[in-house]
Enzyme design. Structure first.
Site, PDB file in Angstrom:
ATOM      1  N   HIS A 148      -9.940  -8.176 -18.574  1.00  0.00           N
ATOM      2  CA  HIS A 148      -9.417  -6.919 -19.129  1.00  0.00           C
ATOM      3  C   HIS A 148      -9.692  -6.862 -20.624  1.00  0.00           C
ATOM      4  O   HIS A 148      -8.825  -7.257 -21.414  1.00  0.00           O
ATOM      5  CB  HIS A 148      -7.899  -6.841 -18.921  1.00  0.00           C
ATOM      6  CG  HIS A 148      -7.487  -6.573 -17.518  1.00  0.00           C
ATOM      7  ND1 HIS A 148      -7.095  -5.334 -17.082  1.00  0.00           N
ATOM      8  CD2 HIS A 148      -7.395  -7.391 -16.459  1.00  0.00           C
ATOM      9  CE1 HIS A 148      -6.783  -5.392 -15.802  1.00  0.00           C
ATOM     10  NE2 HIS A 148      -6.966  -6.639 -15.397  1.00  0.00           N
ATOM     11  N   ILE A 178      -6.361 -11.508 -15.502  1.00  0.00           N
ATOM     12  CA  ILE A 178      -5.170 -11.303 -14.663  1.00  0.00           C
ATOM     13  C   ILE A 178      -5.649 -11.254 -13.211  1.00  0.00           C
ATOM     14  O   ILE A 178      -6.240 -10.264 -12.788  1.00  0.00           O
ATOM     15  CB  ILE A 178      -4.438  -9.994 -15.025  1.00  0.00           C
ATOM     16  CG1 ILE A 178      -4.058  -9.985 -16.504  1.00  0.00           C
ATOM     17  CG2 ILE A 178      -3.192  -9.823 -14.145  1.00  0.00           C
ATOM     18  CD1 ILE A 178      -3.517  -8.640 -16.991  1.00  0.00           C
ATOM     19  N   ARG A 179      -5.418 -12.316 -12.489  1.00  0.00           N
ATOM     20  CA  ARG A 179      -5.864 -12.404 -11.092  1.00  0.00           C
ATOM     21  C   ARG A 179      -7.292 -11.849 -10.966  1.00  0.00           C
ATOM     22  O   ARG A 179      -7.600 -10.979 -10.171  1.00  0.00           O
ATOM     23  CB  ARG A 179      -4.890 -11.666 -10.160  1.00  0.00           C
ATOM     24  CG  ARG A 179      -3.462 -12.206 -10.288  1.00  0.00           C
ATOM     25  CD  ARG A 179      -2.551 -11.779  -9.159  1.00  0.00           C
ATOM     26  NE  ARG A 179      -2.560 -10.372  -8.933  1.00  0.00           N
ATOM     27  CZ  ARG A 179      -3.009  -9.788  -7.827  1.00  0.00           C
ATOM     28  NH1 ARG A 179      -3.483 -10.510  -6.828  1.00  0.00           N
ATOM     29  NH2 ARG A 179      -2.987  -8.487  -7.693  1.00  0.00           N
ATOM     30  N   GLY A 231      -6.534  -3.126 -11.877  1.00  0.00           N
ATOM     31  CA  GLY A 231      -5.390  -2.694 -11.073  1.00  0.00           C
ATOM     32  C   GLY A 231      -5.441  -3.458  -9.768  1.00  0.00           C
ATOM     33  O   GLY A 231      -5.669  -4.658  -9.757  1.00  0.00           O
ATOM     34  N   GLU A 232      -5.264  -2.771  -8.673  1.00  0.00           N
ATOM     35  CA  GLU A 232      -5.345  -3.409  -7.348  1.00  0.00           C
ATOM     36  C   GLU A 232      -6.442  -2.685  -6.571  1.00  0.00           C
ATOM     37  O   GLU A 232      -6.273  -1.518  -6.195  1.00  0.00           O
ATOM     38  CB  GLU A 232      -3.987  -3.316  -6.656  1.00  0.00           C
ATOM     39  CG  GLU A 232      -3.879  -4.158  -5.417  1.00  0.00           C
ATOM     40  CD  GLU A 232      -4.153  -5.647  -5.677  1.00  0.00           C
ATOM     41  OE1 GLU A 232      -3.717  -6.179  -6.715  1.00  0.00           O
ATOM     42  OE2 GLU A 232      -4.842  -6.254  -4.843  1.00  0.00           O
ATOM     43  N   SER A 233      -7.554  -3.389  -6.351  1.00  0.00           N
ATOM     44  CA  SER A 233      -8.733  -2.714  -5.808  1.00  0.00           C
ATOM     45  C   SER A 233      -8.500  -2.149  -4.411  1.00  0.00           C
ATOM     46  O   SER A 233      -9.028  -1.084  -4.069  1.00  0.00           O
ATOM     47  CB  SER A 233      -9.935  -3.658  -5.827  1.00  0.00           C
ATOM     48  OG  SER A 233      -9.660  -4.825  -5.091  1.00  0.00           O
ATOM     49  N   ARG A 249     -12.188 -12.003  -4.827  1.00  0.00           N
ATOM     50  CA  ARG A 249     -10.970 -11.468  -5.453  1.00  0.00           C
ATOM     51  C   ARG A 249     -10.035 -12.608  -5.834  1.00  0.00           C
ATOM     52  O   ARG A 249      -9.902 -13.594  -5.103  1.00  0.00           O
ATOM     53  CB  ARG A 249     -10.261 -10.518  -4.492  1.00  0.00           C
ATOM     54  CG  ARG A 249     -11.093  -9.275  -4.199  1.00  0.00           C
ATOM     55  CD  ARG A 249     -10.410  -8.411  -3.167  1.00  0.00           C
ATOM     56  NE  ARG A 249      -9.150  -7.899  -3.669  1.00  0.00           N
ATOM     57  CZ  ARG A 249      -8.208  -7.383  -2.893  1.00  0.00           C
ATOM     58  NH1 ARG A 249      -8.357  -7.342  -1.578  1.00  0.00           N
ATOM     59  NH2 ARG A 249      -7.096  -6.919  -3.425  1.00  0.00           N
ATOM     60  N   CYS A 258     -12.452  -5.757 -13.952  1.00  0.00           N
ATOM     61  CA  CYS A 258     -11.545  -6.442 -13.028  1.00  0.00           C
ATOM     62  C   CYS A 258     -11.568  -5.765 -11.653  1.00  0.00           C
ATOM     63  O   CYS A 258     -12.573  -5.847 -10.956  1.00  0.00           O
ATOM     64  CB  CYS A 258     -10.154  -6.527 -13.642  1.00  0.00           C
ATOM     65  SG  CYS A 258      -9.226  -7.926 -13.022  1.00  0.00           S
ATOM     66  N   GLU A 285      -9.601  -4.316 -22.453  1.00  0.00           N
ATOM     67  CA  GLU A 285      -8.707  -3.318 -23.061  1.00  0.00           C
ATOM     68  C   GLU A 285      -7.344  -3.921 -23.396  1.00  0.00           C
ATOM     69  O   GLU A 285      -6.683  -3.471 -24.328  1.00  0.00           O
ATOM     70  CB  GLU A 285      -8.569  -2.097 -22.132  1.00  0.00           C
ATOM     71  CG  GLU A 285      -7.640  -2.232 -20.938  1.00  0.00           C
ATOM     72  CD  GLU A 285      -8.175  -3.086 -19.792  1.00  0.00           C
ATOM     73  OE1 GLU A 285      -9.252  -3.700 -19.943  1.00  0.00           O
ATOM     74  OE2 GLU A 285      -7.492  -3.164 -18.761  1.00  0.00           O
TER      75      GLU A 285
HETATM   76  N1  GLN Z   1      -6.823  -9.023  -7.967  1.00  0.00           N
HETATM   77  C1  GLN Z   1      -6.996  -7.611  -8.136  1.00  0.00           C
HETATM   78  C2  GLN Z   1      -7.755  -7.002  -6.965  1.00  0.00           C
HETATM   79  O1  GLN Z   1      -8.179  -7.712  -6.104  1.00  0.00           O
HETATM   80  C3  GLN Z   1      -7.705  -7.287  -9.431  1.00  0.00           C
HETATM   81  C4  GLN Z   1      -6.872  -7.739 -10.602  1.00  0.00           C
HETATM   82  C5  GLN Z   1      -6.975  -6.884 -11.808  1.00  0.00           C
HETATM   83  O2  GLN Z   1      -7.621  -5.824 -11.828  1.00  0.00           O
HETATM   84  N2  GLN Z   1      -6.286  -7.309 -12.824  1.00  0.00           N
HETATM   85  O3  GLN Z   1      -7.909  -5.824  -6.915  1.00  0.00           O
END
Ligand code: GLN
Length: 186
Positions: free
Chosen positions: A170, A134-135, A51-53, A110, A83, A172
């Site tokens: 990921h 993903i990122r 997600g977005e940490s 990150r 992630c 999952e």
């Molecule tokens: N870039 C996201 C972060 O810094 C992590 C990306 C992800 O969980 N897919 O939180």
């Protein structure tokens, strides 16, 4: 025998984790409050999803979950952090710097895999694990007590330290149960 595994469900991709855990024979509980960790005899393990940490950190603070989560993981329960979850678990975070729990003696940058391509699918160097990046965070330091489980293009992408297994991608989203099975059995 199946266990009851929690999935931190404040933000990010928790439903796909639940599907994989159920496929391995585990019961799943979404975790949004401290009581979710302890109700009904307590959880046997916990997933920290992607997600977005930075957003997750804020929501963990608002929900009063920092200390309960820290105690749960330091208590030795099995954990899978993927992630953004790996970013929360790391000792050091850069790009930009932010707070983290420090359960895993690694440093991460990150979006470190996002400079070349924002999102891509691949297979680990040993062919064992399907990967969706993903990122994704990049592991920039691996502590002496940390074992590297899988690599991609020679770089570590999954690690284990005691009860904590972490992946920079990921599993999952690739419908890949290998990491959940390593962390929780099944
Ligand atoms: N870039 C996201 C972060 O810094 C992590 C990306 C992800 O969980 N897919 O939180």
């Amino acid at each position: 025998m199946g266990k009851t595994i929690g999935v931190l469900a404040l933000q990010g991709g928790f439903e796909a984790h639940a599907k994989i855990l159920r496929g391995l024979g585990h019961a799943v509980r979404e975790v949004r409050a401290a009581a979710d960790l302890t109700d009904g005899g307590g959880l046997d393990g916990l997933v920290f999803p992607g997600g977005e940490s930075s957003t997750m950190l804020k929501l963990i603070g608002f929900s009063g979950l920092w200390e309960p989560l820290d105690a749960f993981v330091r208590g030795g329960h099995p954990v899978l952090a993927t992630c953004a979850g790996m970013i929360l678990a790391a000792t050091g975070v850069s790009g930009p710097e932010q707070a983290s729990f420090g359960w895993l003696d690694v440093d991460v940058t990150r979006n470190g895999w996002g400079r070349q391509v924002h999102s891509f699918e691949a297979v680990s160097d040993d062919g064992a694990v399907r990967l969706v990046f993903i990122r994704a965070p990049r592991l920039t330091r691996i502590g002496a007590g940390v074992t590297v489980l899988h690599r991609f293009e020679g770089e570590p992408i999954t690690v284990r330290q005691g009860n904590v297994v972490a992946a920079s991608f990921h599993p999952e989203l690739a419908d890949e149960p290998a990491l959940h099975a390593i962390a929780f059995g099944g």
